[in-house]
Each structure stands twice: as structure tokens, then as C-alpha cells.
Design a protein around this motif. Structure first.
Motif, mmCIF file in Angstrom:
data_model
loop_
_atom_site.group_PDB
_atom_site.id
_atom_site.type_symbol
_atom_site.label_atom_id
_atom_site.label_comp_id
_atom_site.label_asym_id
_atom_site.label_seq_id
_atom_site.Cartn_x
_atom_site.Cartn_y
_atom_site.Cartn_z
ATOM 1 N N SER A 64 0.831 -1.220 0.000
ATOM 2 C CA SER A 64 0.000 0.000 0.000
ATOM 3 C C SER A 64 0.858 1.260 0.000
ATOM 4 O O SER A 64 0.382 2.345 0.319
ATOM 5 C CB SER A 64 -0.926 -0.011 1.218
ATOM 6 N N VAL A 65 2.125 1.112 -0.362
ATOM 7 C CA VAL A 65 3.035 2.265 -0.341
ATOM 8 C C VAL A 65 3.276 2.761 -1.758
ATOM 9 O O VAL A 65 3.575 1.971 -2.659
ATOM 10 C CB VAL A 65 4.386 1.861 0.305
ATOM 11 N N ARG A 66 3.129 4.094 -1.957
ATOM 12 C CA ARG A 66 3.431 4.642 -3.275
ATOM 13 C C ARG A 66 4.941 4.658 -3.488
ATOM 14 O O ARG A 66 5.690 5.158 -2.645
ATOM 15 C CB ARG A 66 2.885 6.057 -3.435
ATOM 16 N N ILE A 67 5.376 4.101 -4.600
ATOM 17 C CA ILE A 67 6.810 4.052 -4.899
ATOM 18 C C ILE A 67 7.255 5.422 -5.399
ATOM 19 O O ILE A 67 6.603 6.031 -6.247
ATOM 20 C CB ILE A 67 7.107 2.981 -5.963
ATOM 21 N N LEU A 68 8.376 5.895 -4.871
ATOM 22 C CA LEU A 68 8.941 7.184 -5.293
ATOM 23 C C LEU A 68 10.309 6.950 -5.921
ATOM 24 O O LEU A 68 11.329 7.005 -5.233
ATOM 25 C CB LEU A 68 9.097 8.105 -4.079
ATOM 26 N N PRO A 69 10.361 6.663 -7.208
ATOM 27 C CA PRO A 69 11.665 6.451 -7.835
ATOM 28 C C PRO A 69 12.458 7.752 -7.914
ATOM 29 O O PRO A 69 11.874 8.817 -8.109
ATOM 30 C CB PRO A 69 11.312 5.925 -9.230
ATOM 31 N N VAL A 70 13.760 7.651 -7.771
ATOM 32 C CA VAL A 70 14.624 8.835 -7.804
ATOM 33 C C VAL A 70 15.631 8.676 -8.937
ATOM 34 O O VAL A 70 16.271 7.638 -9.062
ATOM 35 C CB VAL A 70 15.396 8.990 -6.465
ATOM 36 N N ASP A 71 15.747 9.713 -9.752
ATOM 37 C CA ASP A 71 16.756 9.746 -10.820
ATOM 38 C C ASP A 71 17.886 10.669 -10.417
ATOM 39 O O ASP A 71 17.693 11.577 -9.605
ATOM 40 C CB ASP A 71 16.130 10.268 -12.121
ATOM 41 N N GLN A 72 19.045 10.453 -11.007
ATOM 42 C CA GLN A 72 20.192 11.318 -10.725
ATOM 43 C C GLN A 72 20.395 12.324 -11.862
ATOM 44 O O GLN A 72 20.185 12.009 -13.033
ATOM 45 C CB GLN A 72 21.454 10.472 -10.597
ATOM 46 N N VAL A 107 3.551 11.039 -12.156
ATOM 47 C CA VAL A 107 4.682 11.955 -11.954
ATOM 48 C C VAL A 107 5.989 11.223 -12.257
ATOM 49 O O VAL A 107 6.179 10.083 -11.811
ATOM 50 C CB VAL A 107 4.680 12.471 -10.498
ATOM 51 N N PRO A 108 6.903 11.832 -13.010
ATOM 52 C CA PRO A 108 8.175 11.164 -13.319
ATOM 53 C C PRO A 108 9.062 11.049 -12.080
ATOM 54 O O PRO A 108 8.794 11.688 -11.060
ATOM 55 C CB PRO A 108 8.811 12.089 -14.363
ATOM 56 N N PRO A 109 10.131 10.239 -12.156
ATOM 57 C CA PRO A 109 11.016 10.105 -11.002
ATOM 58 C C PRO A 109 11.529 11.450 -10.506
ATOM 59 O O PRO A 109 11.789 12.366 -11.286
ATOM 60 C CB PRO A 109 12.168 9.254 -11.555
ATOM 61 N N VAL A 110 11.660 11.535 -9.178
ATOM 62 C CA VAL A 110 12.222 12.740 -8.545
ATOM 63 C C VAL A 110 13.683 12.863 -8.960
ATOM 64 O O VAL A 110 14.384 11.861 -9.076
ATOM 65 C CB VAL A 110 12.132 12.570 -7.006
ATOM 66 N N LEU A 111 14.148 14.092 -9.190
ATOM 67 C CA LEU A 111 15.557 14.296 -9.584
ATOM 68 C C LEU A 111 16.391 14.731 -8.386
ATOM 69 O O LEU A 111 15.979 15.610 -7.627
ATOM 70 C CB LEU A 111 15.641 15.379 -10.655
ATOM 71 N N ARG A 112 17.559 14.135 -8.226
ATOM 72 C CA ARG A 112 18.513 14.558 -7.203
ATOM 73 C C ARG A 112 19.880 14.713 -7.854
ATOM 74 O O ARG A 112 20.225 13.972 -8.768
ATOM 75 C CB ARG A 112 18.572 13.553 -6.046
ATOM 76 N N GLU A 113 20.644 15.691 -7.357
ATOM 77 C CA GLU A 113 21.886 16.091 -8.014
ATOM 78 C C GLU A 113 22.968 15.008 -7.991
ATOM 79 O O GLU A 113 23.729 14.849 -8.931
ATOM 80 C CB GLU A 113 22.447 17.346 -7.336
ATOM 81 N N GLY A 130 16.159 4.214 -5.328
ATOM 82 C CA GLY A 130 17.098 4.925 -6.181
ATOM 83 C C GLY A 130 18.267 4.051 -6.584
ATOM 84 O O GLY A 130 18.317 2.858 -6.254
ATOM 85 N N TYR A 131 19.203 4.651 -7.309
ATOM 86 C CA TYR A 131 20.390 3.913 -7.739
ATOM 87 C C TYR A 131 21.632 4.754 -7.475
ATOM 88 O O TYR A 131 21.605 5.982 -7.628
ATOM 89 C CB TYR A 131 20.297 3.524 -9.227
ATOM 90 N N VAL A 132 22.692 4.084 -7.034
ATOM 91 C CA VAL A 132 23.987 4.748 -6.815
ATOM 92 C C VAL A 132 25.079 3.730 -7.151
ATOM 93 O O VAL A 132 24.793 2.544 -7.340
ATOM 94 C CB VAL A 132 24.160 5.217 -5.344
ATOM 95 N N TRP A 133 26.313 4.168 -7.208
ATOM 96 C CA TRP A 133 27.417 3.224 -7.352
ATOM 97 C C TRP A 133 27.518 2.410 -6.064
ATOM 98 O O TRP A 133 27.230 2.921 -4.968
ATOM 99 C CB TRP A 133 28.741 3.935 -7.606
ATOM 100 N N GLY A 134 27.966 1.162 -6.185
ATOM 101 C CA GLY A 134 27.987 0.247 -5.051
ATOM 102 C C GLY A 134 28.734 0.791 -3.849
ATOM 103 O O GLY A 134 28.239 0.714 -2.713
ATOM 104 N N ASP A 135 29.940 1.378 -4.074
ATOM 105 C CA ASP A 135 30.740 1.828 -2.927
ATOM 106 C C ASP A 135 30.104 3.032 -2.216
ATOM 107 O O ASP A 135 30.416 3.312 -1.067
ATOM 108 C CB ASP A 135 32.178 2.156 -3.369
#
Lengths: 153, 367
Positions: A64-72, A107-113, A130-135
Motif C-alpha cells: 500500500s506504499v506509493r513508490i517514489l523512484p529517484v533519478d540522478q 509523476v516522473p522520477p524525482v531528480l537529485r543532483e 534509487g540507484y547509486v554506485w555500489g561503494d
């Protein structure tokens, strides 16, 4: 110890050294992209297909949770993510979202710097993913890793 | 002056809303400018000055679109300024997403019939041609189909057995025929219903995993349509019909190729004392486009509308002044960017007993 046994041991050692060398050299420079989410996100594992559905706005709810995808905004990590996970170019991905928002009101994915900003956002929002480099995701307390993908150099 | 002030205030309010909320209010806008010219006097006979006999520069709509989501709720607004003077709230829906299988929306939405209407809405930049097909013109452009509905819309998406399935069901105020600018037009009845029968409809579309890019859909719409008394003052017949619309669509998009086709059957059963019987009219189009490189998209479209609007036939189509129409369109689109394009088109038009050629140029943006 007979000579055959010595030869076998030598062959095994050589094979182990070569295997170890190959494994190490393959690992050098192989970057890992990780899909991360808020610690309370209602799933602990995720498949590549589901990631693609989320980032194309086809899947908007998890339980029941709205997914909030984040783009970089960072074009290097974004390009790698869009090419590997979505299977398209950034230009086509953005054009897709322009139409999708207008057509379906999603709504498209939220943008973060940057990755630290993505992680900060994920720590705050239960449905955020969201997605980031593994380290960059190591030793972060408010998030969890759902999927890891090797994306080459 | 008052109208200009109102439009200015609305524009400022929309931009302020977009700027002030920041957190998730997505605002877009569309606009376009066109030039149209036709080859023969007939276009002016049928369409008046707007036919383009003198060569017309045409100021397109300024269409604002915004959407916001919070928790499981969403709000969608589409506000259109037409011809630089008419402000029209095209879409306003309040939504609640239970899950991806069930989304509930209430308000004014584009009737989910076929492919074109619920896909391109008023966004000229994202539609493939300069104009919508004739039979898919909006109600206030003398369209013949109820393309907006005010009511309740349930929709969802499921995956089953290698199929992606989208579906929806809706109900709303039945449309009516009213008078605007001394002509009879369809109205979606924004705030009232002039008959007890609600319009109801539904749609389903299927995309098989085995054929990527292919989607097939079907939809139905059922309503009772009555005319306002003012319609008879225009020497037009009063209208009271039970209308059934069936629509089918097929789209295929793969790599650089796009194929779209839609078919509509409009069945009007006359309920009036005169008892005009049941009439079925048909309309369809097929569109083929192919992208060359990253920017050039030549396209070809054929559209046809065959209506029962002769004297004594379908009072609904007579009141809306519908005519048999065919258009053969060849054009090319040049993508200046993902948000701006130029189009050039040549059209061969047959409208009732008249025919002419048209040429059109358009610059469209979405930002």
C-alpha cells in the motif's frame, strides 16, 4: 610423494594462480550499480524487470506504499542506469516520461543532483527507491540494498 | 481587455503554483503556430475563412498541464487557452490509487475511447500529425464524438500469461447537444445532466510479451443524448437518441516504425416521437510513420468518416452538421529536439460533394 603427485600439485597450484589472476583482473574496474531503498520499503529484493517497470511508471505501488523512484542529475551514473536497466538512451527516456506524464498523469522520477542527495532522500521517504554506485551505498544506516548489477568499467 | 487580464492571471497562477510547490508538482505546456492554405474555393464554401483560401496563420492552443501526487492521491489539471481568447478546463481529476490494479479518478477526463483521444489529449507536439483526424475533433471544434466525460473512472493494469492488460470502466453525465456561437455542438455537461440516463463505458487493451510493440484495444460507450431546446431555434431537428459507440484500435511501434489504426461504429437509435429508426455511421483512420535517423519522420495517413446525415436520417449527426469526409495526408516531421518539432503536410480532402487540396506547416513545442 611420487613424481605424479608432485606434478598434480604443481598443476593445481598453477591453475589456482591463473584462476585467481583472472578473477582479480576481471574485478578491477568492474563497476557495480546498486538499487537501494528506504529501510522500511516493503520489499527486500527486487528483479531487473521490476526496476524497469518502476522507472517506466508501470508499477507505482508496492503493497500500500506509493513508490517514489529517484533519478540522478549526474549524467555518468544516470546514463549507465538508463542504458543497462531501461535499455534505452537518456534522450528517449526523458521523451518517454514527457508523454507518459501527459497521458497517464503519473509523476516522473524525482531528480537529485548526486548520490549523497539520493541517499538523503531515501532515508526520509518510505517508498523511495534509487540507484547509486555500489561503494557509495556502503555503511549507510537508513537504507537497504535491493539489487546489485555489474555494469562494466 | 478583461479577457486578456483573466488569461494573464490564470497563466501567472499556473506558473506560481508550479514554482511554489516544487515538491512534485509537474507542470508542462504545449503550444503551436501553423500556416494553412487550400487550393480551391470549395474549402471556403465548406469551412468559411478558416478553410485557408487566403492562406491562414493559425495561433494554436496554449495548453497547460499539471499533475501532483501525495501519498496515494493525485490531482491532474489541463487548462487550455484556445484561439488566444477562450479558457477551457479540459481535464481536472482527483485520483486515488488503491494499487496498480485499481486507480479511481473523479472529475473531467478524456473519454477513454480508442488510442488517439486518451493518448495525445491537447498536446499537439506529441501527436504525429498537424491535426487530429476529423472524426476525433473535440466537441467544441464541431466534433461528433463525446471525447470528454464528467464523472467517475476506474482503471488498472495487470499482467497475466505473457500479456500486459490495461482496462477501465467509467460513468458520467450523458452528453447533450447545445448551441455555441450560433451552431449546435456537443457538450459533456460539466455541471448537470439533462436526462436521467448516465453515460457508461469501458475499455480493455492487451499487449502480448511475444510481440513487443503491439497493442490491441477495444472500447464501448453507451449514452442517451438530448438536445437543448435552443437547437430547434437554429432550424435543426431536436435530438433524443440512445447512442452506442464501439471502438477498436491497433498500434505497433518497433524500432523506427509506427503503425496506428482505429475504427469506430456509431449507432444512434432515435427515441423521438418521429421515430427515425436506428442508424449506424462509421469512421476510421490508419497512420504509418517511419523515423529516418534521429530527426526525420515521414508519415502517411488515410482517414474516412461515413455518416448518416442526409435529410431524414440520423438527427444527431444532422444537428452536428456532420458530412462524409475522407482525407489522404502525406507529411514529414522534423524533430528539432524531443520537445519541439516542425511538420509539413499535404492533404487531399473530400468533404461531402466538395474536394480540394490543402498544404500545412506547423511549429509545435512542449515544454
Amino acid at each position: 610423494m611420487g613424481s605424479d603427485q608432485r606434478k598434480d600439485r604443481m598443476r593445481f597450484l598453477c591453475a589456482a594462480v591463473i584462476a585467481g589472476f583472472l578473477t582479480t583482473s576481471a574485478g578491477v574496474g568492474a563497476k557495480e550499480l546498486v538499487i537501494i531503498a528506504n529501510k522500511a520499503y516493503p520489499a527486500d529484493r527486487i528483479t531487473r524487470e521490476v526496476v524497469k517497470e518502476i522507472y517506466l511508471g508501470e508499477r507505482t505501488m508496492e503493497k500500500s506504499v506509493r513508490i517514489l523512484p529517484v533519478d540522478q542529475v549526474d549524467p555518468v551514473v544516470k546514463k549507465r542506469f538508463v542504458e543497462v536497466m531501461i535499455g534505452t538512451s537518456i534522450q528517449k527516456y526523458e521523451a518517454y516520461w514527457f508523454r507518459k506524464t501527459f497521458r497517464d498523469g503519473v509523476v516522473p522520477p524525482v531528480l537529485r543532483e548526486s548520490s549523497p542527495e539520493v541517499i538523503q532522500f531515501l532515508e526520509r521517504e518510505v517508498g523511495a527507491i534509487g540507484y547509486v554506485w555500489g561503494d557509495e551505498a556502503l555503511k549507510k544506516s537508513g537504507i537497504k540494498m535491493l539489487l546489485s548489477i555489474e555494469v562494466g568499467d | 481587455m478583461k479577457r486578456a487580464f483573466e488569461i494573464g492571471m490564470i497563466t501567472a497562477a499556473v506558473f506560481f503554483l508550479s514554482d511554489s510547490t516544487g515538491a512534485g508538482f509537474e507542470l508542462s505546456a504545449f503550444s503551436d503556430v501553423s500556416f494553412t492554405e487550400c487550393s480551391r474555393q470549395e474549402c471556403e464554401t465548406v469551412l468559411g475563412d478558416r478553410g485557408g483560401r487566403n492562406g491562414n496563420f493559425v495561433l494554436g492552443d496554449l495548453d497547460f498541464f499539471g499533475v501532483n501526487q501525495f501519498d496515494q492521491f493525485d490531482v491532474l489539471i489541463e487548462l487550455d487557452i484556445e484561439e488566444g481568447r477562450i479558457v477551457d478546463l479540459e481535464r481536472l481529476t482527483l485520483g486515488y490509487t488503491v494499487s496498480d490494479v485499481l486507480r479511481i479518478r473523479a472529475g473531467r477526463f478524456h473519454t477513454p475511447l480508442g488510442f488517439w483521444n486518451p493518448t495525445y489529449h491537447h498536446g499537439i507536439q506529441i501527436q504525429p500529425t498537424i491535426r487530429r483526424p476529423q472524426f476525433l475533433r473535440f466537441e467544441d471544434e464541431k466534433g461528433i464524438l463525446p471525447l470528454h466525460t464528467v464523472g467517475l473512472y476506474l482503471s488498472g493494469r495487470v499482467r497475466s500469461g505473457g500479456l500486459g492488460i490495461e482496462y477501465g470502466a467509467f460513468t458520467g453525465n450523458g452528453p447533450k447537444i447545445t448551441v455555441e456561437d450560433a451552431a449546435a455542438v456537443l457538450s459533456p455537461n460539466n455541471v448537470s445532466d439533462n436526462n436521467p440516463g448516465k453515460s457508461v463505458g469501458g475499455h480493455v487493451s492487451v499487449s502480448p510479451d511475444g510481440i513487443p510493440g503491439l497493442t490491441a484495444g477495444a472500447a464501448g460507450h453507451f449514452s442517451r443524448i438530448l438536445s437543448d431546446p435552443a437547437v430547434t431555434a437554429l432550424q435543426l431537428p431536436s435530438v433524443d437518441v440512445n447512442q452506442t459507440i464501439w471502438a477498436g484500435n491497433l498500434t505497433y511501434a518497433r524500432e523506427f516504425l509506427e503503425l496506428t489504426a482505429e475504427y469506430y461504429a456509431i449507432r444512434d437509435k432515435d427515441r423521438s416521437a418521429a421515430g427515425g429508426g436506428t442508424r449506424v455511421s462509421q469512421a476510421y483512420y490508419a497512420l504509418l510513420s517511419y523515423m529516418i535517423g534521429d530527426r526525420w519522420v515521414p508519415y502517411f495517413m488515410y482517414e474516412s468518416m461515413s455518416v448518416k446525415s442526409a435529410a431524414g436520417e440520423d438527427a444527431y449527426l444532422i444537428a452536428l452538421a456532420a458530412s462524409d469526409t475522407t482525407k489522404t495526408i502525406a507529411g514529414v516531421r522534423y524533430e528539432l529536439s524531443s520537445k519541439s518539432s516542425l511538420r509539413a503536410e499535404a492533404r487531399k480532402v473530400r468533404w461531402g460533394d466538395f474536394d480540394w487540396n490543402e498544404y500545412g506547416l506547423q511549429w509545435a513545442v512542449g515544454f
